[in-house]
Write a protein that holds these residues in place. Structure first.
Motif, PDB file in Angstrom:
ATOM      1  N   TRP A  64      -5.945   6.155  15.131  1.00 27.47           N
ATOM      2  CA  TRP A  64      -5.811   6.073  13.672  1.00 27.47           C
ATOM      3  C   TRP A  64      -4.670   6.968  13.188  1.00 27.47           C
ATOM      4  O   TRP A  64      -4.720   7.544  12.120  1.00 27.47           O
ATOM      5  CB  TRP A  64      -7.118   6.451  12.983  1.00 27.47           C
ATOM      6  N   LYS A  65      -3.607   7.041  14.007  1.00 31.90           N
ATOM      7  CA  LYS A  65      -2.494   7.937  13.695  1.00 31.90           C
ATOM      8  C   LYS A  65      -1.797   7.566  12.390  1.00 31.90           C
ATOM      9  O   LYS A  65      -1.167   8.416  11.751  1.00 31.90           O
ATOM     10  CB  LYS A  65      -1.473   7.926  14.839  1.00 31.90           C
ATOM     11  N   GLY A  66      -1.896   6.295  11.971  1.00 31.82           N
ATOM     12  CA  GLY A  66      -1.270   5.892  10.720  1.00 31.82           C
ATOM     13  C   GLY A  66      -2.041   6.336   9.493  1.00 31.82           C
ATOM     14  O   GLY A  66      -1.514   6.326   8.376  1.00 31.82           O
ATOM     15  N   LEU A  67      -3.306   6.730   9.678  1.00 29.16           N
ATOM     16  CA  LEU A  67      -4.156   7.131   8.564  1.00 29.16           C
ATOM     17  C   LEU A  67      -4.402   8.629   8.529  1.00 29.16           C
ATOM     18  O   LEU A  67      -4.457   9.229   7.442  1.00 29.16           O
ATOM     19  CB  LEU A  67      -5.507   6.408   8.660  1.00 29.16           C
ATOM     20  N   ILE A  68      -4.544   9.228   9.720  1.00 31.03           N
ATOM     21  CA  ILE A  68      -4.989  10.614   9.821  1.00 31.03           C
ATOM     22  C   ILE A  68      -3.929  11.474  10.510  1.00 31.03           C
ATOM     23  O   ILE A  68      -3.394  11.106  11.558  1.00 31.03           O
ATOM     24  CB  ILE A  68      -6.302  10.702  10.618  1.00 31.03           C
ATOM     25  N   GLY A  69      -3.654  12.618   9.934  1.00 33.83           N
ATOM     26  CA  GLY A  69      -2.700  13.539  10.519  1.00 33.83           C
ATOM     27  C   GLY A  69      -2.106  14.441   9.452  1.00 33.83           C
ATOM     28  O   GLY A  69      -2.454  14.351   8.273  1.00 33.83           O
ATOM     29  N   LEU A 298     -17.050   4.657  -1.087  1.00 34.10           N
ATOM     30  CA  LEU A 298     -15.859   3.824  -1.193  1.00 34.10           C
ATOM     31  C   LEU A 298     -15.964   2.797  -0.078  1.00 34.10           C
ATOM     32  O   LEU A 298     -15.775   3.117   1.098  1.00 34.10           O
ATOM     33  CB  LEU A 298     -14.577   4.643  -1.027  1.00 34.10           C
ATOM     34  N   ALA A 299     -16.341   1.568  -0.420  1.00 29.83           N
ATOM     35  CA  ALA A 299     -16.520   0.508   0.567  1.00 29.83           C
ATOM     36  C   ALA A 299     -15.297  -0.406   0.540  1.00 29.83           C
ATOM     37  O   ALA A 299     -14.885  -0.860  -0.539  1.00 29.83           O
ATOM     38  CB  ALA A 299     -17.788  -0.283   0.264  1.00 29.83           C
ATOM     39  N   ILE A 300     -14.731  -0.672   1.716  1.00 25.95           N
ATOM     40  CA  ILE A 300     -13.511  -1.470   1.798  1.00 25.95           C
ATOM     41  C   ILE A 300     -13.704  -2.603   2.798  1.00 25.95           C
ATOM     42  O   ILE A 300     -14.079  -2.375   3.951  1.00 25.95           O
ATOM     43  CB  ILE A 300     -12.304  -0.607   2.213  1.00 25.95           C
ATOM     44  N   SER A 301     -13.437  -3.822   2.346  1.00 25.62           N
ATOM     45  CA  SER A 301     -13.451  -4.992   3.224  1.00 25.62           C
ATOM     46  C   SER A 301     -12.045  -5.581   3.290  1.00 25.62           C
ATOM     47  O   SER A 301     -11.160  -5.228   2.500  1.00 25.62           O
ATOM     48  CB  SER A 301     -14.431  -6.050   2.697  1.00 25.62           C
ATOM     49  N   PHE A 302     -11.866  -6.521   4.217  1.00 26.87           N
ATOM     50  CA  PHE A 302     -10.538  -7.065   4.470  1.00 26.87           C
ATOM     51  C   PHE A 302     -10.575  -8.591   4.421  1.00 26.87           C
ATOM     52  O   PHE A 302     -11.411  -9.221   5.077  1.00 26.87           O
ATOM     53  CB  PHE A 302     -10.020  -6.556   5.826  1.00 26.87           C
ATOM     54  N   ASP A 329      -6.061  -7.324   0.606  1.00 27.92           N
ATOM     55  CA  ASP A 329      -5.400  -8.605   0.868  1.00 27.92           C
ATOM     56  C   ASP A 329      -4.541  -8.458   2.119  1.00 27.92           C
ATOM     57  O   ASP A 329      -3.543  -7.726   2.131  1.00 27.92           O
ATOM     58  CB  ASP A 329      -4.537  -8.990  -0.327  1.00 27.92           C
ATOM     59  N   THR A 330      -4.943  -9.103   3.187  1.00 27.47           N
ATOM     60  CA  THR A 330      -4.241  -8.971   4.460  1.00 27.47           C
ATOM     61  C   THR A 330      -4.380 -10.248   5.270  1.00 27.47           C
ATOM     62  O   THR A 330      -5.351 -10.988   5.120  1.00 27.47           O
ATOM     63  CB  THR A 330      -4.818  -7.784   5.267  1.00 27.47           C
ATOM     64  N   LYS A 331      -3.420 -10.485   6.136  1.00 27.03           N
ATOM     65  CA  LYS A 331      -3.501 -11.606   7.077  1.00 27.03           C
ATOM     66  C   LYS A 331      -4.080 -11.159   8.411  1.00 27.03           C
ATOM     67  O   LYS A 331      -4.283 -11.965   9.308  1.00 27.03           O
ATOM     68  CB  LYS A 331      -2.109 -12.222   7.282  1.00 27.03           C
ATOM     69  N   PHE A 332      -4.371  -9.855   8.545  1.00 28.10           N
ATOM     70  CA  PHE A 332      -4.876  -9.328   9.812  1.00 28.10           C
ATOM     71  C   PHE A 332      -6.369  -9.541   9.988  1.00 28.10           C
ATOM     72  O   PHE A 332      -6.895  -9.353  11.080  1.00 28.10           O
ATOM     73  CB  PHE A 332      -4.555  -7.835   9.929  1.00 28.10           C
ATOM     74  N   GLY A 333      -7.081  -9.907   8.914  1.00 24.73           N
ATOM     75  CA  GLY A 333      -8.514 -10.098   9.036  1.00 24.73           C
ATOM     76  C   GLY A 333      -9.214  -8.796   9.373  1.00 24.73           C
ATOM     77  O   GLY A 333      -8.918  -7.745   8.802  1.00 24.73           O
ATOM     78  N   HIS A 334     -10.156  -8.855  10.319  1.00 24.64           N
ATOM     79  CA  HIS A 334     -10.952  -7.676  10.678  1.00 24.64           C
ATOM     80  C   HIS A 334     -10.078  -6.510  11.112  1.00 24.64           C
ATOM     81  O   HIS A 334     -10.366  -5.351  10.788  1.00 24.64           O
ATOM     82  CB  HIS A 334     -11.927  -8.040  11.793  1.00 24.64           C
ATOM     83  N   ASP A 335      -9.011  -6.783  11.834  1.00 22.04           N
ATOM     84  CA  ASP A 335      -8.132  -5.715  12.321  1.00 22.04           C
ATOM     85  C   ASP A 335      -7.349  -5.038  11.212  1.00 22.04           C
ATOM     86  O   ASP A 335      -6.582  -4.107  11.473  1.00 22.04           O
ATOM     87  CB  ASP A 335      -7.160  -6.267  13.369  1.00 22.04           C
ATOM     88  N   GLY A 336      -7.557  -5.473   9.967  1.00 22.56           N
ATOM     89  CA  GLY A 336      -6.881  -4.838   8.848  1.00 22.56           C
ATOM     90  C   GLY A 336      -7.182  -3.356   8.728  1.00 22.56           C
ATOM     91  O   GLY A 336      -6.364  -2.591   8.210  1.00 22.56           O
ATOM     92  N   GLU A 340      -1.606  -1.616   8.301  1.00 25.73           N
ATOM     93  CA  GLU A 340      -1.245  -1.704   6.883  1.00 25.73           C
ATOM     94  C   GLU A 340      -1.898  -0.606   6.045  1.00 25.73           C
ATOM     95  O   GLU A 340      -2.481  -0.836   4.998  1.00 25.73           O
ATOM     96  CB  GLU A 340      -1.626  -3.088   6.322  1.00 25.73           C
ATOM     97  N   PHE A 341      -1.759   0.636   6.532  1.00 29.65           N
ATOM     98  CA  PHE A 341      -2.429   1.762   5.876  1.00 29.65           C
ATOM     99  C   PHE A 341      -1.938   1.999   4.455  1.00 29.65           C
ATOM    100  O   PHE A 341      -2.662   2.549   3.628  1.00 29.65           O
ATOM    101  CB  PHE A 341      -2.257   3.021   6.723  1.00 29.65           C
ATOM    102  N   ASP A 342      -0.714   1.566   4.175  1.00 32.82           N
ATOM    103  CA  ASP A 342      -0.187   1.754   2.829  1.00 32.82           C
ATOM    104  C   ASP A 342      -0.958   0.948   1.792  1.00 32.82           C
ATOM    105  O   ASP A 342      -0.926   1.260   0.598  1.00 32.82           O
ATOM    106  CB  ASP A 342       1.293   1.374   2.783  1.00 32.82           C
ATOM    107  N   LYS A 343      -1.684  -0.079   2.238  1.00 32.09           N
ATOM    108  CA  LYS A 343      -2.448  -0.914   1.307  1.00 32.09           C
ATOM    109  C   LYS A 343      -3.773  -0.283   0.899  1.00 32.09           C
ATOM    110  O   LYS A 343      -4.276  -0.550  -0.193  1.00 32.09           O
ATOM    111  CB  LYS A 343      -2.714  -2.293   1.922  1.00 32.09           C
ATOM    112  N   TRP A 344      -4.363   0.512   1.779  1.00 29.90           N
ATOM    113  CA  TRP A 344      -5.694   1.045   1.482  1.00 29.90           C
ATOM    114  C   TRP A 344      -5.848   2.538   1.748  1.00 29.90           C
ATOM    115  O   TRP A 344      -6.792   3.156   1.267  1.00 29.90           O
ATOM    116  CB  TRP A 344      -6.762   0.268   2.250  1.00 29.90           C
ATOM    117  N   GLY A 345      -4.906   3.137   2.459  1.00 34.98           N
ATOM    118  CA  GLY A 345      -4.952   4.584   2.679  1.00 34.98           C
ATOM    119  C   GLY A 345      -4.974   5.386   1.378  1.00 34.98           C
ATOM    120  O   GLY A 345      -5.728   6.371   1.280  1.00 34.98           O
TER     121      GLY A 345
END
Length: 358
Positions: A64-69, A298-302, A329-336, A340-345
């Motif tokens: 999760w290096k794109g989200l945490i650090g 904070l519940a987030i779905s994709f 809103d993503t095309k990655f589905g579950h792997d979202g 794309e951390f900029d969308k929900w981070g």
């Protein structure tokens, strides 16, 4: 004065541990990673099916290096972040690869079945062993999201915030169906040998197939089409085993890659834990269980998540005054939840600034 920072990559012993089933493991250890200032608020991160404790990583970037650090959405200069390899896992925590003290050999298929609630209870005991008795937040996606929901119900006064991602309050028949195919692939591999396989000759074909099945469910049709289309050599008349198209090569690569880092028995045990996930089990129903949660949520779905449809998580928290719900809103589905951390981070960053609302 700058606070002292730490990086720990260790194991913590929680001693004997009784499972929901009533079976007892005589000795349990959980492997963990702990990053951040020593006196900072603690955030527990829960990993997904094939994840591990290396959320941040030191010698190499964590998952999760794109989200945490440092300086990221979950900022390790402001928070301590701790992640455990789950009970039943294969990255240092007690699981099928561990030595059974009664036999002197690895448990393998003698390991007892565990539930998501067992995983959470073991983490709670481990945190107490580490001197942690309160969490600023619990965050996780997929199997990690299941743990987040159970944390909020089993230990409602332990945390200020819950952040479940890419999860539903119970696993659907559709999700169980995918897991069943994966289980069939592993257990029908001749090398599986009822789970008592030679470590030098594990059921790699079955595990690779299971991973390929999973990879299909994690992404959307749009993403597969956009990334692969019909690219490849487009020949199908040379061999039944050749990869004629890029999408085939991708799946073969992902399947084989997992066999080098994951244990087939652990995969099976964690699939069973996911199948059993239902926060309403023994609590009346899902709505009654949800009412036990006391923290901010904070519940987030994709969008396009096949296994964990957003409507199910939304309905769980619709009437909860302390809950916020977002669909990314993503095309990655579950792997979202892994991209794309900029969308929900930013949503998580803002949530962590809030104090507990009573």
């Amino acid at each position: 004065m700058e606070r002292e920072k730490r990086y720990e990559d260790r194991n913590v012993s929680i001693g004997p541990f009784v499972l929901e089933s009533g079976e007892e493991l005589p000795s349990v250890e959980l492997a963990y990673e702990r990053v951040g200032p020593t006196e900072a608020p603690v955030i527990l991160v829960c990993h997904a099916l094939t994840g591990n404790q290396y959320t941040v990583g030191e010698s190499e970037p964590g998952w999760w290096k794109g989200l945490i650090g440092h300086g990221k959405y979950v900022d390790t200069s402001e928070f301590q972040v701790i992640t455990f390899n789950v009970l039943g896992g294969c990255n240092g925590s007690t699981g099928p690869l561990s030595i059974n003290p009664e036999t002197g050999h690895a448990y393998q298929s003698d390991f007892p079945f565990v539930t998501v609630r067992d995983i959470v209870h073991s983490q709670n005991k481990a945190l107490q062993e580490l001197g942690i008795h309160h969490l600023h937040a619990v965050i996780g996606g997929s199997l990690g999201g299941m743990q987040v929901l159970e944390w909020g119900i089993l230990y409602p006064d332990w945390m200020d915030h819950l952040v479940p991602l890419a999860v539903t309050p119970s696993l659907s028949a559709y999700g169980i169906a995918y897991n069943s195919i994966s289980r069939f692939a592993i257990t029908k591999d001749p090398a599986w040998k009822d789970g008592y396989y030679n470590p030098d000759h594990p059921p790699t074909a079955g595990l690779a197939t299971a991973r390929m099945v999973g990879m299909i469910s994690y992404r959307t049709d749009d993403m597969f089409q956009k990334k692969f289309g019909r690219n490849g050599n487009r020949r199908s008349d040379e061999s039944h085993t050749e990869a004629s198209y890029d999408v085939e090569s991708y799946l073969h690569y992902q399947g084989n890659k997992l066999t080098h880092r994951f244990d087939a028995n652990s995969y099976l045990y964690l699939l069973k834990a996911m199948d059993m996930h239902d926060i309403g089990r023994g609590r009346g129903d899902i709505a009654s269980a949800a009412k036990q949660i006391q923290s901010n949520v904070l519940a987030i779905s994709f969008k396009g998540d096949l296994i964990y449809p957003p409507r199910d998580l939304d309905s769980m928290f619709t009437l909860e005054s302390l809950a916020k719900f977002y669909i990314v809103d993503t095309k990655f589905g579950h792997d979202g939840f892994l991209v794309e951390f900029d969308k929900w981070g930013p949503l998580i960053k803002e949530q962590l600034k809030e104090t507990l609302k009573i």
